[in-house]
Design a protein around this motif. Sequence first.
Motif, short mmCIF file in Angstrom:
data_model
loop_
_atom_site.label_atom_id
_atom_site.label_comp_id
_atom_site.label_asym_id
_atom_site.label_seq_id
_atom_site.Cartn_x
_atom_site.Cartn_y
_atom_site.Cartn_z
N ASN A 1 0.83 -1.21 0.00
CA ASN A 1 0.00 0.00 0.00
C ASN A 1 0.86 1.26 0.00
O ASN A 1 0.87 2.06 0.92
CB ASN A 1 -0.99 -0.01 1.17
CG ASN A 1 -0.34 -0.17 2.51
OD1 ASN A 1 0.72 -0.79 2.63
ND2 ASN A 1 -0.95 0.37 3.55
N THR B 1 2.80 -0.76 7.60
CA THR B 1 1.75 -1.77 7.64
C THR B 1 2.33 -3.16 7.85
O THR B 1 1.78 -3.98 8.60
CB THR B 1 0.93 -1.74 6.34
OG1 THR B 1 0.44 -0.42 6.12
CG2 THR B 1 -0.24 -2.71 6.40
N GLY C 1 -4.34 1.83 11.79
CA GLY C 1 -4.35 2.35 10.43
C GLY C 1 -5.72 2.86 10.03
O GLY C 1 -6.72 2.60 10.70
N SER C 2 -5.75 3.60 8.95
CA SER C 2 -6.99 4.04 8.34
C SER C 2 -6.77 4.08 6.84
O SER C 2 -5.64 4.08 6.37
CB SER C 2 -7.41 5.42 8.86
OG SER C 2 -6.49 6.41 8.42
N ASN C 3 -7.85 4.10 6.12
CA ASN C 3 -7.75 4.16 4.66
C ASN C 3 -8.77 5.16 4.15
O ASN C 3 -9.83 4.80 3.67
CB ASN C 3 -7.98 2.79 4.04
CG ASN C 3 -7.63 2.76 2.57
OD1 ASN C 3 -6.73 3.46 2.13
ND2 ASN C 3 -8.33 1.95 1.80
N GLU C 4 -8.43 6.44 4.32
CA GLU C 4 -9.36 7.48 3.88
C GLU C 4 -8.61 8.76 3.58
O GLU C 4 -7.63 9.11 4.25
CB GLU C 4 -10.41 7.73 4.95
CG GLU C 4 -9.87 8.13 6.31
CD GLU C 4 -10.98 8.26 7.35
OE1 GLU C 4 -11.27 9.41 7.73
OE2 GLU C 4 -11.54 7.24 7.75
N GLY D 1 -8.07 11.24 8.53
CA GLY D 1 -7.53 9.90 8.34
C GLY D 1 -6.28 9.66 9.14
O GLY D 1 -6.10 8.59 9.76
N CYS E 1 2.28 7.61 5.67
CA CYS E 1 1.09 7.90 4.85
C CYS E 1 1.39 7.50 3.41
O CYS E 1 2.48 7.77 2.90
CB CYS E 1 0.73 9.37 4.91
SG CYS E 1 0.46 10.02 6.58
N GLY F 1 -3.46 7.21 -1.96
CA GLY F 1 -4.74 6.54 -1.87
C GLY F 1 -5.37 6.59 -0.50
O GLY F 1 -6.43 6.02 -0.28
N GLY F 2 -4.73 7.27 0.44
CA GLY F 2 -5.34 7.44 1.75
C GLY F 2 -4.92 6.45 2.81
O GLY F 2 -5.55 6.35 3.85
N SER F 3 -3.83 5.68 2.60
CA SER F 3 -3.34 4.76 3.62
C SER F 3 -2.57 5.52 4.67
O SER F 3 -1.59 6.21 4.35
CB SER F 3 -2.44 3.69 2.99
OG SER F 3 -3.19 2.84 2.14
N ASN F 4 -2.98 5.39 5.92
CA ASN F 4 -2.30 6.04 7.04
C ASN F 4 -2.05 4.99 8.12
O ASN F 4 -2.96 4.25 8.49
CB ASN F 4 -3.17 7.16 7.63
CG ASN F 4 -3.69 8.11 6.58
OD1 ASN F 4 -2.94 8.87 5.99
ND2 ASN F 4 -4.99 8.04 6.31
#
Length: 390
Positions: A154, A161, A242-245, A256, A375, A378-381
Amino acid sequence: MNAAPRGRDTAPSVAVTGLGVLSPGGSGVDALWRACERGTACFRTIEHFDVSRTGARIAGFVPADAPDVPAPGRPGRLPYLLHRATKDALADAEARTGRRGVPTALVLGSTDSGGCPSAEAWRDWRGGRSPNAGAGWTPYSAPAWDGPVIQVANASAAGATALGVGADLLRDGIAERVLVCGVDTVTETAYQGLASLRTLSPRGCRPFSTRRSGIRVSECAAALVLDSGSPHAYAHLRGWGGSNEAGQAARPDVGGVAKAIRRALRDARTEPEELGYINAHAAGTRHGDVAELRALEEVLGERLPRVPVVSTKAALGHCQGAAGTVEAIVTVLTLVRGEVLPTLGLEDRDPRWDHLNLGDKSPDHPPETAMTISCGLGGSNVAVVFGREA
Protein backbone atom coordinates in the motif's frame (compact mmCIF):
# COMPACT_ATOMS: atom_id res chain seq x y z
CA MET A 1 -7.01 -2.58 10.09
CA ASN A 2 -6.78 -4.03 13.61
CA ALA A 3 -10.10 -2.44 14.55
CA ALA A 4 -10.41 -4.42 17.79
CA PRO A 5 -7.90 -3.17 20.38
CA ARG A 6 -5.83 -5.77 22.15
CA GLY A 7 -4.08 -4.68 25.30
CA ARG A 8 -0.69 -5.66 26.67
CA ASP A 9 -2.46 -7.63 29.40
CA THR A 10 -4.23 -9.90 26.89
CA ALA A 11 -1.63 -10.36 24.15
CA PRO A 12 2.04 -11.39 24.18
CA SER A 13 4.67 -8.69 24.12
CA VAL A 14 6.15 -8.04 20.69
CA ALA A 15 9.89 -7.57 21.15
CA VAL A 16 12.20 -6.04 18.53
CA THR A 17 15.26 -8.29 18.77
CA GLY A 18 17.11 -7.74 15.50
CA LEU A 19 17.88 -4.88 13.12
CA GLY A 20 19.39 -4.82 9.64
CA VAL A 21 19.52 -1.94 7.19
CA LEU A 22 21.08 -0.81 3.93
CA SER A 23 20.17 2.83 3.43
CA PRO A 24 21.56 5.78 1.46
CA GLY A 25 23.69 6.31 4.56
CA GLY A 26 25.41 2.96 4.08
CA SER A 27 25.26 -0.50 5.62
CA GLY A 28 24.20 -0.96 9.25
CA VAL A 29 22.46 1.01 11.97
CA ASP A 30 25.49 3.15 12.82
CA ALA A 31 25.71 4.39 9.22
CA LEU A 32 21.98 5.09 9.28
CA TRP A 33 22.28 7.09 12.50
CA ARG A 34 25.23 9.11 11.14
CA ALA A 35 23.29 9.97 7.99
CA CYS A 36 20.33 11.22 10.03
CA GLU A 37 22.63 13.18 12.31
CA ARG A 38 25.04 14.68 9.78
CA GLY A 39 23.33 14.54 6.40
CA THR A 40 25.87 12.16 4.87
CA ALA A 41 23.50 10.07 2.73
CA CYS A 42 24.44 9.19 -0.86
CA PHE A 43 22.45 11.26 -3.37
CA ARG A 44 23.40 11.36 -7.04
CA THR A 45 22.02 11.73 -10.55
CA ILE A 46 19.88 8.89 -11.85
CA GLU A 47 21.66 7.23 -14.78
CA HIS A 48 19.79 3.97 -15.44
CA PHE A 49 16.76 5.57 -17.10
CA ASP A 50 15.86 8.88 -18.72
CA VAL A 51 14.77 11.59 -16.25
CA SER A 52 15.15 14.57 -18.58
CA ARG A 53 11.42 15.36 -18.51
CA THR A 54 10.72 14.81 -14.84
CA GLY A 55 12.10 18.06 -13.42
CA ALA A 56 14.06 16.09 -10.79
CA ARG A 57 17.19 14.07 -11.51
CA ILE A 58 18.61 13.12 -8.11
CA ALA A 59 17.83 10.07 -5.97
CA GLY A 60 19.25 8.37 -2.91
CA PHE A 61 21.21 5.15 -3.45
CA VAL A 62 22.70 2.51 -1.17
CA PRO A 63 26.50 2.85 -1.55
CA ALA A 64 28.20 -0.24 -2.97
CA ASP A 65 30.37 -1.95 -0.34
CA ALA A 66 31.21 -5.16 -2.20
CA PRO A 67 32.27 -6.08 -5.77
CA ASP A 68 29.20 -8.25 -6.44
CA VAL A 69 26.54 -5.58 -5.81
CA PRO A 70 24.11 -5.38 -8.76
CA ALA A 71 24.00 -1.86 -10.17
CA PRO A 72 20.84 0.26 -10.06
CA GLY A 73 18.49 -0.88 -12.79
CA ARG A 74 19.71 -4.48 -12.76
CA PRO A 75 16.97 -6.99 -11.89
CA GLY A 76 19.03 -8.50 -9.06
CA ARG A 77 19.28 -5.25 -7.10
CA LEU A 78 16.09 -5.57 -5.04
CA PRO A 79 16.64 -9.21 -4.00
CA TYR A 80 20.24 -8.39 -3.15
CA LEU A 81 19.24 -5.56 -0.81
CA LEU A 82 16.45 -7.70 0.66
CA HIS A 83 18.83 -10.58 1.31
CA ARG A 84 21.49 -8.43 2.95
CA ALA A 85 19.08 -6.63 5.28
CA THR A 86 17.18 -9.74 6.36
CA LYS A 87 20.37 -11.74 6.84
CA ASP A 88 21.87 -9.01 9.06
CA ALA A 89 18.67 -8.62 11.09
CA LEU A 90 18.36 -12.35 11.76
CA ALA A 91 22.03 -12.63 12.69
CA ASP A 92 21.55 -9.74 15.11
CA ALA A 93 18.48 -11.38 16.67
CA GLU A 94 20.22 -14.72 17.03
CA ALA A 95 23.21 -13.09 18.70
CA ARG A 96 21.01 -11.13 21.13
CA THR A 97 18.60 -13.92 22.05
CA GLY A 98 20.72 -17.04 21.57
CA ARG A 99 17.75 -18.57 19.72
CA ARG A 100 18.58 -20.17 16.38
CA GLY A 101 16.55 -22.24 13.99
CA VAL A 102 13.28 -20.56 15.00
CA PRO A 103 10.52 -20.93 12.37
CA THR A 104 10.37 -17.48 10.82
CA ALA A 105 7.69 -15.74 8.78
CA LEU A 106 8.49 -12.91 6.38
CA VAL A 107 6.31 -9.83 5.94
CA LEU A 108 7.57 -7.74 3.05
CA GLY A 109 6.61 -4.10 2.53
CA SER A 110 7.35 -2.78 -0.95
CA THR A 111 5.86 -0.83 -3.82
CA ASP A 112 7.43 -3.48 -6.11
CA SER A 113 4.34 -5.69 -6.19
CA GLY A 114 5.28 -8.05 -8.99
CA GLY A 115 5.25 -6.21 -12.27
CA CYS A 116 8.92 -5.50 -12.85
CA PRO A 117 12.16 -7.49 -13.35
CA SER A 118 13.36 -7.18 -9.75
CA ALA A 119 10.22 -8.95 -8.50
CA GLU A 120 10.78 -11.76 -11.00
CA ALA A 121 14.37 -12.15 -9.81
CA TRP A 122 13.19 -12.21 -6.20
CA ARG A 123 10.65 -14.99 -6.95
CA ASP A 124 13.32 -17.04 -8.74
CA TRP A 125 15.69 -16.59 -5.81
CA ARG A 126 13.12 -17.58 -3.19
CA GLY A 127 12.26 -20.67 -5.24
CA GLY A 128 15.89 -21.79 -5.16
CA ARG A 129 16.63 -20.82 -8.77
CA SER A 130 19.30 -18.46 -9.99
CA PRO A 131 18.02 -14.98 -10.86
CA ASN A 132 17.05 -14.53 -14.49
CA ALA A 133 19.70 -14.00 -17.13
CA GLY A 134 21.50 -10.71 -16.84
CA ALA A 135 20.72 -10.15 -13.19
CA GLY A 136 24.43 -10.02 -12.48
CA TRP A 137 24.19 -11.58 -9.05
CA THR A 138 23.70 -14.99 -7.46
CA PRO A 139 22.65 -15.24 -3.79
CA TYR A 140 25.46 -16.44 -1.56
CA SER A 141 23.19 -18.35 0.81
CA ALA A 142 19.63 -19.66 0.96
CA PRO A 143 16.76 -17.35 1.95
CA ALA A 144 16.69 -16.85 5.69
CA TRP A 145 12.99 -17.45 6.34
CA ASP A 146 10.99 -20.66 6.31
CA GLY A 147 7.51 -19.65 7.45
CA PRO A 148 4.62 -17.83 5.79
CA VAL A 149 5.49 -15.04 3.35
CA ILE A 150 3.14 -12.05 3.13
CA GLN A 151 3.63 -9.02 0.91
CA VAL A 152 2.14 -5.59 1.66
CA ALA A 153 2.07 -3.01 -1.12
CA ASN A 154 0.00 0.00 0.00
CA ALA A 155 2.42 2.59 -1.36
CA SER A 156 4.49 4.62 1.13
CA ALA A 157 2.64 3.06 4.08
CA ALA A 158 3.73 -0.47 3.12
CA GLY A 159 6.67 -0.74 5.51
CA ALA A 160 4.70 0.45 8.52
CA THR A 161 1.75 -1.77 7.64
CA ALA A 162 4.11 -4.73 7.38
CA LEU A 163 5.20 -4.08 10.97
CA GLY A 164 1.58 -4.16 12.11
CA VAL A 165 0.86 -7.35 10.19
CA GLY A 166 3.99 -8.94 11.68
CA ALA A 167 2.97 -7.95 15.20
CA ASP A 168 -0.49 -9.44 14.67
CA LEU A 169 1.02 -12.73 13.43
CA LEU A 170 2.86 -13.01 16.75
CA ARG A 171 0.00 -11.85 18.95
CA ASP A 172 -2.41 -14.27 17.28
CA GLY A 173 0.03 -17.17 17.69
CA ILE A 174 0.37 -17.75 13.94
CA ALA A 175 4.14 -17.27 13.93
CA GLU A 176 6.89 -17.75 16.49
CA ARG A 177 9.22 -15.19 14.96
CA VAL A 178 8.55 -12.62 12.23
CA LEU A 179 11.04 -10.93 9.96
CA VAL A 180 9.64 -7.64 8.66
CA CYS A 181 11.45 -6.01 5.76
CA GLY A 182 10.68 -2.87 3.80
CA VAL A 183 12.58 -2.74 0.52
CA ASP A 184 12.44 -0.65 -2.64
CA THR A 185 14.74 0.44 -5.41
CA VAL A 186 14.63 3.42 -7.76
CA THR A 187 12.63 2.17 -10.76
CA GLU A 188 11.52 3.99 -13.87
CA THR A 189 7.86 3.01 -13.44
CA ALA A 190 7.58 4.39 -9.92
CA TYR A 191 9.69 7.46 -10.63
CA GLN A 192 7.79 8.49 -13.75
CA GLY A 193 4.51 7.84 -11.94
CA LEU A 194 5.48 10.17 -9.10
CA ALA A 195 6.65 12.73 -11.62
CA SER A 196 3.25 12.62 -13.31
CA LEU A 197 1.65 13.43 -9.95
CA ARG A 198 4.03 16.41 -9.63
CA THR A 199 5.27 15.18 -6.25
CA LEU A 200 9.02 15.18 -7.03
CA SER A 201 11.15 18.13 -5.96
CA PRO A 202 14.47 19.02 -7.59
CA ARG A 203 15.58 20.46 -4.22
CA GLY A 204 14.93 17.26 -2.28
CA CYS A 205 12.83 16.66 0.81
CA ARG A 206 12.53 19.78 2.96
CA PRO A 207 10.06 18.83 5.71
CA PHE A 208 8.52 21.70 7.68
CA SER A 209 10.26 24.26 5.44
CA THR A 210 8.75 27.30 3.77
CA ARG A 211 10.43 26.06 0.58
CA ARG A 212 9.12 22.50 0.73
CA SER A 213 7.85 21.42 -2.68
CA GLY A 214 7.86 17.63 -2.79
CA ILE A 215 9.88 14.49 -2.26
CA ARG A 216 13.21 13.00 -3.29
CA VAL A 217 13.03 9.25 -3.92
CA SER A 218 15.55 6.88 -2.33
CA GLU A 219 16.17 3.14 -2.26
CA CYS A 220 16.53 1.19 0.96
CA ALA A 221 16.17 -2.21 2.62
CA ALA A 222 15.35 -2.13 6.33
CA ALA A 223 14.51 -5.22 8.40
CA LEU A 224 13.34 -5.79 11.97
CA VAL A 225 12.99 -9.13 13.76
CA LEU A 226 9.94 -9.44 16.01
CA ASP A 227 9.83 -12.08 18.76
CA SER A 228 7.22 -12.89 21.39
CA GLY A 229 8.11 -11.75 24.88
CA SER A 230 11.90 -11.82 24.58
CA PRO A 231 13.89 -10.26 27.44
CA HIS A 232 16.63 -9.33 24.95
CA ALA A 233 14.74 -6.59 23.14
CA TYR A 234 15.92 -3.29 21.73
CA ALA A 235 12.36 -2.08 22.32
CA HIS A 236 8.79 -3.36 22.16
CA LEU A 237 6.19 -2.82 19.48
CA ARG A 238 3.28 -1.94 21.74
CA GLY A 239 0.56 -1.36 19.15
CA TRP A 240 -0.39 -0.07 15.75
CA GLY A 241 -3.34 1.40 13.92
CA GLY A 242 -4.35 2.35 10.43
CA SER A 243 -6.99 4.04 8.34
CA ASN A 244 -7.75 4.16 4.66
CA GLU A 245 -9.36 7.48 3.88
CA ALA A 246 -8.47 10.74 2.17
CA GLY A 247 -10.30 13.49 0.38
CA GLN A 248 -7.73 13.45 -2.42
CA ALA A 249 -5.74 10.41 -3.55
CA ALA A 250 -2.32 12.10 -3.46
CA ARG A 251 -2.74 13.99 -0.16
CA PRO A 252 -3.02 12.78 3.44
CA ASP A 253 -6.24 13.77 5.15
CA VAL A 254 -6.26 15.27 8.66
CA GLY A 255 -9.08 13.01 9.82
CA GLY A 256 -7.53 9.90 8.34
CA VAL A 257 -4.14 10.49 9.93
CA ALA A 258 -5.72 11.35 13.29
CA LYS A 259 -7.78 8.15 13.17
CA ALA A 260 -4.65 6.02 12.59
CA ILE A 261 -2.86 7.73 15.51
CA ARG A 262 -5.80 7.19 17.87
CA ARG A 263 -6.12 3.55 16.87
CA ALA A 264 -2.42 2.95 17.44
CA LEU A 265 -2.54 4.54 20.89
CA ARG A 266 -5.62 2.54 21.79
CA ASP A 267 -4.07 -0.72 20.58
CA ALA A 268 -0.92 0.06 22.58
CA ARG A 269 -2.92 1.02 25.69
CA THR A 270 -0.93 4.25 25.63
CA GLU A 271 -2.18 7.73 26.48
CA PRO A 272 -1.17 10.66 24.23
CA GLU A 273 0.73 12.31 27.10
CA GLU A 274 3.01 9.26 27.33
CA LEU A 275 4.54 9.91 23.91
CA GLY A 276 8.06 11.28 24.13
CA TYR A 277 9.04 11.21 20.45
CA ILE A 278 7.28 11.15 17.09
CA ASN A 279 8.94 10.21 13.82
CA ALA A 280 6.61 11.90 11.35
CA HIS A 281 5.92 10.89 7.77
CA ALA A 282 6.66 14.54 6.86
CA ALA A 283 7.85 14.09 3.28
CA GLY A 284 8.11 17.82 2.58
CA THR A 285 5.00 18.21 0.43
CA ARG A 286 3.02 21.43 0.62
CA HIS A 287 -0.17 19.83 1.89
CA GLY A 288 1.07 16.63 3.54
CA ASP A 289 3.14 18.24 6.30
CA VAL A 290 0.23 20.51 7.21
CA ALA A 291 -2.28 17.66 7.38
CA GLU A 292 -0.03 15.53 9.56
CA LEU A 293 0.78 18.25 12.07
CA ARG A 294 -2.89 19.25 12.29
CA ALA A 295 -3.76 15.63 12.98
CA LEU A 296 -1.16 15.49 15.75
CA GLU A 297 -2.54 18.73 17.22
CA GLU A 298 -6.01 17.21 17.13
CA VAL A 299 -4.90 14.14 19.10
CA LEU A 300 -2.21 15.55 21.40
CA GLY A 301 -3.57 19.06 21.90
CA GLU A 302 -1.48 21.25 24.22
CA ARG A 303 0.94 18.38 24.77
CA LEU A 304 2.29 18.49 21.19
CA PRO A 305 4.81 21.39 21.59
CA ARG A 306 6.59 19.36 24.29
CA VAL A 307 7.05 16.29 22.08
CA PRO A 308 9.88 16.23 19.50
CA VAL A 309 8.38 15.71 16.03
CA VAL A 310 11.17 14.68 13.66
CA SER A 311 11.36 13.83 9.96
CA THR A 312 14.25 11.64 8.83
CA LYS A 313 13.29 12.12 5.17
CA ALA A 314 15.27 15.35 5.21
CA ALA A 315 18.36 13.18 5.67
CA LEU A 316 17.48 9.96 3.83
CA GLY A 317 14.97 11.05 1.21
CA HIS A 318 11.71 9.17 0.77
CA CYS A 319 12.46 5.43 0.83
CA GLN A 320 9.08 4.54 -0.71
CA GLY A 321 7.75 1.20 0.59
CA ALA A 322 10.75 0.93 2.93
CA ALA A 323 10.11 4.32 4.55
CA GLY A 324 8.01 2.87 7.37
CA THR A 325 10.58 0.25 8.36
CA VAL A 326 13.69 2.42 8.14
CA GLU A 327 11.92 5.15 10.13
CA ALA A 328 10.83 2.52 12.65
CA ILE A 329 14.50 1.56 13.08
CA VAL A 330 15.39 5.22 13.69
CA THR A 331 12.55 5.36 16.24
CA VAL A 332 13.82 2.24 18.02
CA LEU A 333 17.39 3.59 18.04
CA THR A 334 16.11 6.85 19.53
CA LEU A 335 14.63 4.89 22.43
CA VAL A 336 17.76 2.77 22.82
CA ARG A 337 20.24 5.66 22.68
CA GLY A 338 18.09 8.15 24.55
CA GLU A 339 18.98 10.84 22.03
CA VAL A 340 16.68 12.79 19.72
CA LEU A 341 18.21 13.80 16.40
CA PRO A 342 16.94 16.99 14.76
CA THR A 343 15.11 17.36 11.48
CA LEU A 344 17.81 18.54 9.09
CA GLY A 345 17.42 21.73 7.07
CA LEU A 346 15.32 23.77 9.49
CA GLU A 347 17.06 27.04 8.61
CA ASP A 348 13.91 28.23 6.82
CA ARG A 349 11.24 26.48 8.88
CA ASP A 350 7.64 27.43 8.29
CA PRO A 351 6.83 30.08 10.94
CA ARG A 352 3.45 28.42 11.56
CA TRP A 353 5.35 25.75 13.47
CA ASP A 354 7.74 27.90 15.47
CA HIS A 355 5.99 26.72 18.64
CA LEU A 356 6.77 23.07 17.92
CA ASN A 357 9.87 21.06 18.77
CA LEU A 358 10.99 19.66 15.43
CA GLY A 359 13.95 17.91 17.01
CA ASP A 360 15.85 21.17 17.42
CA LYS A 361 15.34 21.20 21.21
CA SER A 362 16.52 18.48 23.57
CA PRO A 363 13.65 16.93 25.53
CA ASP A 364 13.62 17.14 29.32
CA HIS A 365 13.99 13.37 29.57
CA PRO A 366 15.03 10.59 27.16
CA PRO A 367 11.87 9.27 25.52
CA GLU A 368 10.37 6.06 26.88
CA THR A 369 7.55 5.76 24.35
CA ALA A 370 7.59 6.75 20.68
CA MET A 371 5.48 6.67 17.55
CA THR A 372 6.26 6.53 13.86
CA ILE A 373 3.73 7.59 11.22
CA SER A 374 3.51 6.68 7.53
CA CYS A 375 1.09 7.90 4.85
CA GLY A 376 0.63 6.41 1.40
CA LEU A 377 -1.06 7.36 -1.86
CA GLY A 378 -4.74 6.54 -1.87
CA GLY A 379 -5.34 7.44 1.75
CA SER A 380 -3.34 4.76 3.62
CA ASN A 381 -2.30 6.04 7.04
CA VAL A 382 -0.46 3.92 9.62
CA ALA A 383 0.95 4.68 13.07
CA VAL A 384 3.12 2.31 15.15
CA VAL A 385 3.88 2.75 18.86
CA PHE A 386 7.15 1.53 20.39
CA GLY A 387 8.23 1.53 24.02
CA ARG A 388 11.41 0.80 25.89
CA GLU A 389 9.29 -1.48 28.06
CA ALA A 390 6.51 -3.85 26.98
